[in-house]
Design an enzyme around this catalytic site. Structure first.
Site, PDB file in Angstrom:
ATOM      1  N   SER A  58       0.740  -1.211   0.070  1.00 43.41           N
ATOM      2  CA  SER A  58       0.073   0.006  -0.103  1.00 43.41           C
ATOM      3  C   SER A  58       0.865   1.375   0.068  1.00 43.41           C
ATOM      4  O   SER A  58       1.371   1.503  -0.898  1.00 43.41           O
ATOM      5  CB  SER A  58      -0.888   0.020   1.180  1.00 43.41           C
ATOM      6  OG  SER A  58      -1.879   0.997   1.085  1.00 43.41           O
ATOM      7  N   ASP A  68      -5.485   2.542  -4.091  1.00 41.52           N
ATOM      8  CA  ASP A  68      -6.823   2.853  -3.598  1.00 41.52           C
ATOM      9  C   ASP A  68      -7.123   3.838  -2.371  1.00 41.52           C
ATOM     10  O   ASP A  68      -8.266   4.047  -2.017  1.00 41.52           O
ATOM     11  CB  ASP A  68      -6.822   1.235  -2.599  1.00 41.52           C
ATOM     12  CG  ASP A  68      -5.903   1.055  -1.687  1.00 41.52           C
ATOM     13  OD1 ASP A  68      -4.982   1.735  -1.619  1.00 41.52           O
ATOM     14  OD2 ASP A  68      -6.139   0.087  -0.800  1.00 41.52           O
ATOM     15  N   LYS A 107     -11.505  -0.137  -1.590  1.00 37.35           N
ATOM     16  CA  LYS A 107     -11.435   1.358  -1.725  1.00 37.35           C
ATOM     17  C   LYS A 107     -10.873   1.727  -2.998  1.00 37.35           C
ATOM     18  O   LYS A 107     -10.288   1.138  -3.501  1.00 37.35           O
ATOM     19  CB  LYS A 107     -10.799   1.915  -0.412  1.00 37.35           C
ATOM     20  CG  LYS A 107      -9.424   1.416  -0.116  1.00 37.35           C
ATOM     21  CD  LYS A 107      -8.992   2.135   1.191  1.00 37.35           C
ATOM     22  CE  LYS A 107      -7.798   1.431   1.685  1.00 37.35           C
ATOM     23  NZ  LYS A 107      -8.122   0.380   2.499  1.00 37.35           N
TER      24      LYS A 107
END
Length: 564
Positions: free
Chosen positions: A121, A296, A393
């Site tokens: 991420s 995301d 998301k």
């Protein structure tokens, strides 16, 4: 045996005790995957073994990552092991890259049994950075706790893994590649796809691209600045915003994905995206946005760098949801936010009489509500916003949602948010992160804090700071009963809720072998004073939060590592 058939091997191995997947999968330093014998292989085999062989046989699995260092090495191993474990088809993003929202989209489009996402991420990349592996199930969303627990249990007892070491995939060429294996009747298929196109087509069915094109390249167009932070979303930004919607190419920066994200921290916040914030200050751009490594998360900025706090972002989208054609057709089934996220969304839900769900942190809880037809829009305070078009998301979706609102309302970002606060009042919100805290000290502090706040005598206690007085109305360790399947998630964060609706929340996260991150969330509602500095307005509650927890004394930390 036919020499043209690829050999499948069963390789002995020994388990590792530390392969428990968190809400975002298994994350470790790159060197852990590189230096520990079969560390990657063990975890991948545990994923495949968690799927019943009858379901696995001949199934489709999607694979992609954010392009960080070790991505391609991991994909080759995953493909070799997928073939040996009975998977029939692999769908892989071009060059091995695919944003997390696009993977969710592709899993659903091709009715895959699941997907393996290679990302850490917003964590740093490169040889000295982080690497992560996340398993998403057939709905396109993160695996539920029952699945991740099963994966972990298998990883603790694993004795062997299956692999086809002679199988090598060309990630650079779009199209199908076929491989004959010694133990399979049908060829094993690998399909390299243009994931941008599949995802773009989904967005075309959600937003009014003609209206967005007029906003971004028409006669009275606005000027935007988009920072992909050298993450995977760069090609999506170029294709959708620049090529299709007409933004000038130079309005999109850092759009070439790099294995180390250019040496930067690919986290879309005011600190890590400081260059974007600085470029917005002179008023040249009307709208700005940044994304994290896997695409995301998102940060929204207005002219002069006006910052939209993530909880307010989802609340504004909720209040203007019918600016998005998709919701005009589907209607709105419900709103949801994670428990630590401010209650700004709650006020929109109450005014519109739409159901509001408060869930633990983790997108899988939202996905369960979406699958049951109960949820349309949701968000988390950690720069995550999304709709029910996928089960993750979605940073670029959130940007197009905001641009749809700008196109409809013909106002600036700042005016839209200030109008929202005038209408609903403002939830001032902040999060303090105390990173790399000694794990034992952090756990002991949280245990003692829980004992204190759940005692009946704690309720009704009053805390005074300067001229502000706060009285405790409720205190607990948040527990969530899923309204769909009645599963219970306990120990989701310590909450102190005051009589005026203000909240202090403590959570422990990012626990490694010897360190953890202590997070303190502060949420305070104001009906009249809506244009003050957030840190000033929240200072009294911050003082109370530190006094109650004795965090500085208990952990030896004098201040937070990050404030968002």
């Amino acid at each position: 045996m036919d020499d043209s058939l690829l050999q499948v091997l069963t390789v002995p191995t020994a388990p590792y005790p530390d392969q428990r997947p968190g809400s975002s999968g298994l994350r470790k330093k790159v060197h852990v995957f590189q230096s520990r014998r079969n560390y990657l292989h063990n975890f991948i085999q545990s994923i495949f073994s968690s799927i019943d062989l009858r379901d696995r046989q001949g199934s489709t699995v999607v694979v992609g990552g954010d392009g960080r260092f070790f991505n391609r090495t991991a994909i080759e191993v995953i493909v070799q092991m997928a073939a040996a474990n009975g998977v029939g088809r692999m769908i892989i993003g071009h060059h091995g890259m695919m944003s997390t929202p696009a993977i969710s989209c592709v899993i659903r489009k091709y009715k895959a049994i699941g997907g393996i996402i290679l990302t850490a991420s917003h964590s740093p990349g490169g040889p000295d950075g982080d690497f992560g592996i996340k398993f998403n199930t057939a709905n396109g969303g993160p695996a539920k706790e029952a699945v991740t627990n099963k994966i972990f249990q298998i990883s603790r007892t694993i004795e062997e893994f299956a692999i086809c070491p002679g199988l090598h995939v060309d990630l650079t060429t779009l199209g199908k590649q076929m491989f004959d294996l010694e133990n399979k009747f049908k060829p094993f298929t690998v399909e390299i796809v243009d994931s941008v196109e599949s995802y773009a087509n989904l967005l075309r069915n959600i937003f009014d691209f003609a209206a967005l094109k007029d906003l971004l390249s028409g006669e009275e167009h606005i000027n935007i600045r988009i920072d992909a932070m050298h993450g995977v979303v760069g090609p999506y930004v170029r294709r959708i915003l620049c090529e299709e919607l007409g933004c000038p190419v130079n309005s999109a920066i850092n759009c070439v994905p790099l294995e180390d994200f250019g040496g930067q921290h690919p986290d879309p916040n005011l600190t890590c995206a400081a260059d974007l914030v600085d470029s917005m200050r002179d008023g040249q751009y009307d709208f700005g946005a940044a994304f994290d490594g896997d695409g995301d998360r998102n940060m929204i900025l207005g002219k002069h760098g006006f910052f939209v706090p993530p909880p307010d972002s989802v609340a504004v989208i909720a209040d203007n949801i019918f600016c998005i054609p998709y919701f005009q057709h589907t209607g709105v089934r419900g709103f949801a936010r994670s428990m630590p996220t401010s209650a700004a969304l709650d006020r929109v839900a109450k005014a519109t009489k739409i159901e509001l769900y408060e869930t633990p942190t983790g997108w899988k809880f939202f996905g369960n509500l979406m699958d049951a037809g109960r949820l349309s829009l949701c968000g988390e305070e950690s720069f995550g916003t999304g709709g029910d078009h996928i089960r993750e998301k979605d940073g670029l979706w959130a940007v197009l949602a905001w641009l749809s609102i700008l196109a409809t309302r013909k106002q600036s970002v700042e005016d839209i948010l200030k109008d929202h606060w005038l209408k609903y009042g403002r939830n001032y919100f902040t999060r303090y992160d105390y990173e790399n805290v000694d794990i034992d000290a952090a756990c002991e502090m949280m245990e003692d804090l829980e004992i204190m706040i759940v005692d009946k005598s704690f309720v009704k206690q009053r805390f005074a700071v300067e001229d502000k007085i706060y009285q405790v109305e409720k205190a607990d360790n948040f527990e969530y009963t899923d309204p769909v399947d009645s599963t219970i998630s306990r120990n989701q964060g310590l909450r102190i809720i005051f009589s005026d609706g203000s909240r202090i929340i403590y959570r422990l996260s990012g626990t490694g072998c010897d360190v953890a991150t202590v997070r303190i969330y502060i949420d305070s509602y104001e009906k009249e004073q809506i244009l003050k500095d957030a840190q000033v307005m929240l200072a009294p509650l911050a003082t109370i939060a530190l006094k109650i927890s004795q965090l500085h004394h208990r952990t030896g930390r004098s201040g937070p590592s990050v404030i968002t």
